[in-house]
Design a protein around this motif. Structure first.
Motif, PDB file in Angstrom:
ATOM      1  N   LEU A 171      36.877 -88.940 -17.734  1.00  0.00           N
ATOM      2  CA  LEU A 171      37.869 -89.986 -17.980  1.00  0.00           C
ATOM      3  C   LEU A 171      37.229 -91.375 -17.934  1.00  0.00           C
ATOM      4  N   PRO A 172      37.839 -92.362 -18.598  1.00  0.00           N
ATOM      5  CA  PRO A 172      37.305 -93.728 -18.547  1.00  0.00           C
ATOM      6  C   PRO A 172      37.255 -94.240 -17.112  1.00  0.00           C
ATOM      7  N   LEU A 173      36.290 -95.101 -16.853  1.00  0.00           N
ATOM      8  CA  LEU A 173      36.148 -95.712 -15.530  1.00  0.00           C
ATOM      9  C   LEU A 173      36.373 -97.217 -15.649  1.00  0.00           C
ATOM     10  N   PRO A 174      37.332 -97.758 -14.886  1.00  0.00           N
ATOM     11  CA  PRO A 174      38.305 -97.039 -14.062  1.00  0.00           C
ATOM     12  C   PRO A 174      39.540 -96.645 -14.862  1.00  0.00           C
ATOM     13  N   SER A 175      40.287 -95.714 -14.328  1.00  0.00           N
ATOM     14  CA  SER A 175      41.583 -95.334 -14.880  1.00  0.00           C
ATOM     15  C   SER A 175      42.417 -94.777 -13.736  1.00  0.00           C
ATOM     16  N   PHE A 176      43.673 -94.481 -14.035  1.00  0.00           N
ATOM     17  CA  PHE A 176      44.572 -93.982 -12.996  1.00  0.00           C
ATOM     18  C   PHE A 176      45.055 -92.580 -13.352  1.00  0.00           C
ATOM     19  N   VAL A 177      45.133 -91.725 -12.342  1.00  0.00           N
ATOM     20  CA  VAL A 177      45.665 -90.379 -12.525  1.00  0.00           C
ATOM     21  C   VAL A 177      46.655 -90.080 -11.417  1.00  0.00           C
ATOM     22  N   ARG A 178      47.601 -89.231 -11.719  1.00  0.00           N
ATOM     23  CA  ARG A 178      48.472 -88.691 -10.674  1.00  0.00           C
ATOM     24  C   ARG A 178      47.943 -87.317 -10.304  1.00  0.00           C
ATOM     25  N   VAL A 179      47.650 -87.146  -9.038  1.00  0.00           N
ATOM     26  CA  VAL A 179      47.151 -85.873  -8.526  1.00  0.00           C
ATOM     27  C   VAL A 179      48.258 -85.228  -7.703  1.00  0.00           C
ATOM     28  N   THR A 180      48.617 -84.001  -8.048  1.00  0.00           N
ATOM     29  CA  THR A 180      49.638 -83.262  -7.321  1.00  0.00           C
ATOM     30  C   THR A 180      49.011 -82.055  -6.669  1.00  0.00           C
ATOM     31  N   ASN A 181      49.142 -81.954  -5.363  1.00  0.00           N
ATOM     32  CA  ASN A 181      48.654 -80.798  -4.623  1.00  0.00           C
ATOM     33  C   ASN A 181      49.649 -79.665  -4.829  1.00  0.00           C
ATOM     34  N   LEU A 182      49.258 -78.652  -5.575  1.00  0.00           N
ATOM     35  CA  LEU A 182      50.166 -77.557  -5.903  1.00  0.00           C
ATOM     36  C   LEU A 182      50.407 -76.638  -4.713  1.00  0.00           C
ATOM     37  N   ASP A 183      49.606 -76.779  -3.638  1.00  0.00           N
ATOM     38  CA  ASP A 183      49.793 -75.948  -2.451  1.00  0.00           C
ATOM     39  C   ASP A 183      50.881 -76.484  -1.531  1.00  0.00           C
ATOM     40  N   ASN A 184      51.046 -77.830  -1.477  1.00  0.00           N
ATOM     41  CA  ASN A 184      52.062 -78.389  -0.575  1.00  0.00           C
ATOM     42  C   ASN A 184      53.040 -79.346  -1.249  1.00  0.00           C
ATOM     43  N   GLY A 185      52.851 -79.634  -2.543  1.00  0.00           N
ATOM     44  CA  GLY A 185      53.783 -80.475  -3.292  1.00  0.00           C
ATOM     45  C   GLY A 185      53.538 -81.961  -3.191  1.00  0.00           C
ATOM     46  N   ARG A 186      52.540 -82.408  -2.414  1.00  0.00           N
ATOM     47  CA  ARG A 186      52.287 -83.843  -2.298  1.00  0.00           C
ATOM     48  C   ARG A 186      51.679 -84.391  -3.587  1.00  0.00           C
ATOM     49  N   SER A 187      52.109 -85.604  -3.976  1.00  0.00           N
ATOM     50  CA  SER A 187      51.690 -86.182  -5.246  1.00  0.00           C
ATOM     51  C   SER A 187      51.377 -87.660  -5.053  1.00  0.00           C
ATOM     52  N   LEU A 188      50.264 -88.124  -5.663  1.00  0.00           N
ATOM     53  CA  LEU A 188      49.755 -89.459  -5.393  1.00  0.00           C
ATOM     54  C   LEU A 188      49.054 -90.013  -6.631  1.00  0.00           C
ATOM     55  N   VAL A 189      49.187 -91.332  -6.861  1.00  0.00           N
ATOM     56  CA  VAL A 189      48.445 -92.006  -7.921  1.00  0.00           C
ATOM     57  C   VAL A 189      47.108 -92.467  -7.348  1.00  0.00           C
ATOM     58  N   VAL A 190      46.025 -92.146  -8.063  1.00  0.00           N
ATOM     59  CA  VAL A 190      44.662 -92.387  -7.580  1.00  0.00           C
ATOM     60  C   VAL A 190      43.874 -93.133  -8.652  1.00  0.00           C
ATOM     61  N   ARG A 191      43.016 -94.033  -8.226  1.00  0.00           N
ATOM     62  CA  ARG A 191      42.146 -94.777  -9.148  1.00  0.00           C
ATOM     63  C   ARG A 191      40.836 -94.013  -9.322  1.00  0.00           C
ATOM     64  N   VAL A 192      40.501 -93.664 -10.555  1.00  0.00           N
ATOM     65  CA  VAL A 192      39.241 -92.977 -10.862  1.00  0.00           C
ATOM     66  C   VAL A 192      38.182 -94.026 -11.165  1.00  0.00           C
ATOM     67  N   ASN A 193      37.116 -94.062 -10.360  1.00  0.00           N
ATOM     68  CA  ASN A 193      36.075 -95.078 -10.560  1.00  0.00           C
ATOM     69  C   ASN A 193      34.660 -94.514 -10.453  1.00  0.00           C
ATOM     70  N   ASP A 194      34.525 -93.183 -10.540  1.00  0.00           N
ATOM     71  CA  ASP A 194      33.210 -92.579 -10.367  1.00  0.00           C
ATOM     72  C   ASP A 194      33.111 -91.291 -11.172  1.00  0.00           C
ATOM     73  N   ARG A 195      31.881 -90.833 -11.373  1.00  0.00           N
ATOM     74  CA  ARG A 195      31.638 -89.581 -12.074  1.00  0.00           C
ATOM     75  C   ARG A 195      31.440 -88.450 -11.062  1.00  0.00           C
ATOM     76  N   GLY A 196      31.931 -87.270 -11.407  1.00  0.00           N
ATOM     77  CA  GLY A 196      31.823 -86.101 -10.561  1.00  0.00           C
ATOM     78  C   GLY A 196      33.167 -85.372 -10.584  1.00  0.00           C
ATOM     79  N   PRO A 197      33.296 -84.255  -9.893  1.00  0.00           N
ATOM     80  CA  PRO A 197      32.255 -83.507  -9.189  1.00  0.00           C
ATOM     81  C   PRO A 197      31.478 -82.634 -10.162  1.00  0.00           C
ATOM     82  N   PHE A 198      30.292 -82.205  -9.763  1.00  0.00           N
ATOM     83  CA  PHE A 198      29.486 -81.390 -10.656  1.00  0.00           C
ATOM     84  C   PHE A 198      29.311 -79.962 -10.170  1.00  0.00           C
ATOM     85  N   ALA A 199      30.096 -79.559  -9.196  1.00  0.00           N
ATOM     86  CA  ALA A 199      30.265 -78.131  -8.931  1.00  0.00           C
ATOM     87  C   ALA A 199      31.102 -77.592 -10.083  1.00  0.00           C
TER      88      ALA A 199
END
Length: 312
Positions: free
Chosen positions: A103-131
């Motif tokens: 994704l472009p750096l920086p950008s914003f994504v909404r991350v939703t934890n499908l295990d517990n339902g928590r959802s948060l807007v996060v700023r993407v500013n780095d490359r990774g993970p490479f696993a």
């Protein structure tokens, strides 16, 4: 670093463009040299980047404002605190940020934890993970808010915040272009509809106005991200699969399915996308993350580097 069997593999690209790579004896990942950072988010710029290869897999950064993906999230923290991120910002493990491969750096994504339902807007500013088996690397604070810190990983859904990301990109691009000659302003064009010769009708003016401006979207800053309420959505049962590939032709999907059938149960599912009908080849479902990680590595080693873990 995160807890768990597979710690996040990180790459922080230096502003100078020099990345030092060295193999880690006795491990299956690669480490990358990083520099200490001195600054903050405002010190970073807008970056997409060229295609690159890590561990035999190619990644293609792009402006994809329709991006949506499910998979496994991990997190990173103390070992990279105070280092430069890929776009020249400084990583702070206590900020609500994350790393993404394309994704472009920086950008914003909404991350939703499908295990517990928590959802948060996060700023993407780095490359990774490479696993191979992870789709996003969260800062420690992001992981805490999403309830991921203790177990180290979680099943997640990641969706780009298109309007906020575009607004941020425009602001940073404009900032980098300050001092250049501005384009000539556009004026409203007026025209008249003339009556037929000999007619007593008067000419009717027609005004061609510019389209109504779109509502302004203000991208959130670090403080707003840190103070945002964590949303909670309903939790649904999910399963993990290895998606080995997706094809527009069924015969291609069928050949891949046959080639992978010796590794486990394979299925071909048909799905409608913006690009047209696609046929997805999957193995599974898999009972746990360890089994999914092991299966994914086998599929990649068999000549399918684009394989990934998906959650449905």
């Amino acid at each position: 670093m995160m807890r768990g069997k597979f710690p996040p593999v990180r790459v922080l690209l230096l502003v100078a463009g020099c990345v030092l790579v060295s193999a880690c004896a006795g491990t299956s990942h690669t480490t990358y040299a990083v520099k200490d950072g001195q600054g903050n988010q405002e010190g970073g710029g807008y970056k997409i980047g060229k295609p690159y290869q890590i561990g035999g897999v190619w990644y293609y950064p792009a402006e994809d404002y329709s991006y949506e993906e499910t998979g496994i999230a991990s997190w990173y923290g103390p070992d990279f605190h105070g280092k430069f991120t890929a776009n020249g910002e400084v990583f702070d493990q206590n900020d609500v940020t994350a790393a993404h491969r394309t994704l472009p750096l920086p950008s914003f994504v909404r991350v939703t934890n499908l295990d517990n339902g928590r959802s948060l807007v996060v700023r993407v500013n780095d490359r990774g993970p490479f696993a191979h088996s992870r789709i996003i690397d969260l800062s420690r604070r992001s992981a805490q808010l999403l309830g991921i810190e203790q177990q180290g990983t979680a099943r997640v859904k990641v969706e780009i915040m298109a309007e906020e990301s575009k607004a941020l990109a425009m602001r940073l691009k404009s900032k980098s272009e300050e001092g250049q000659v501005a384009a000539a302003p556009r004026e409203t064009v007026q025209a008249e509809t003339l009556p037929a010769p000999g007619s007593s009708e008067q000419a009717k003016p027609i005004v061609n106005t510019a389209p109504a401006p779109r509502p302004q979207v203000t991208p959130p800053d670090a403080q707003q991200l840190a103070s945002q309420p964590v949303k909670v959505v309903a939790v649904k049962s999910t399963q993990m699969y290895i998606q080995a590939g997706a094809f527009s032709r069924f015969d291609n999907a069928n050949r891949m399915s046959a080639a992978l059938s010796g590794m486990g149960k394979t299925t071909i599912t048909q799905v409608a996308t913006k690009a047209g009908t696609m046929f997805r080849v999957r193995l599974g479902p898999l009972t746990n993350l360890d089994a999914a990680d092991a299966m994914l590595e086998k599929v990649i080693a068999s000549g399918y580097p684009e394989a990934k873990i998906v959650v449905d």
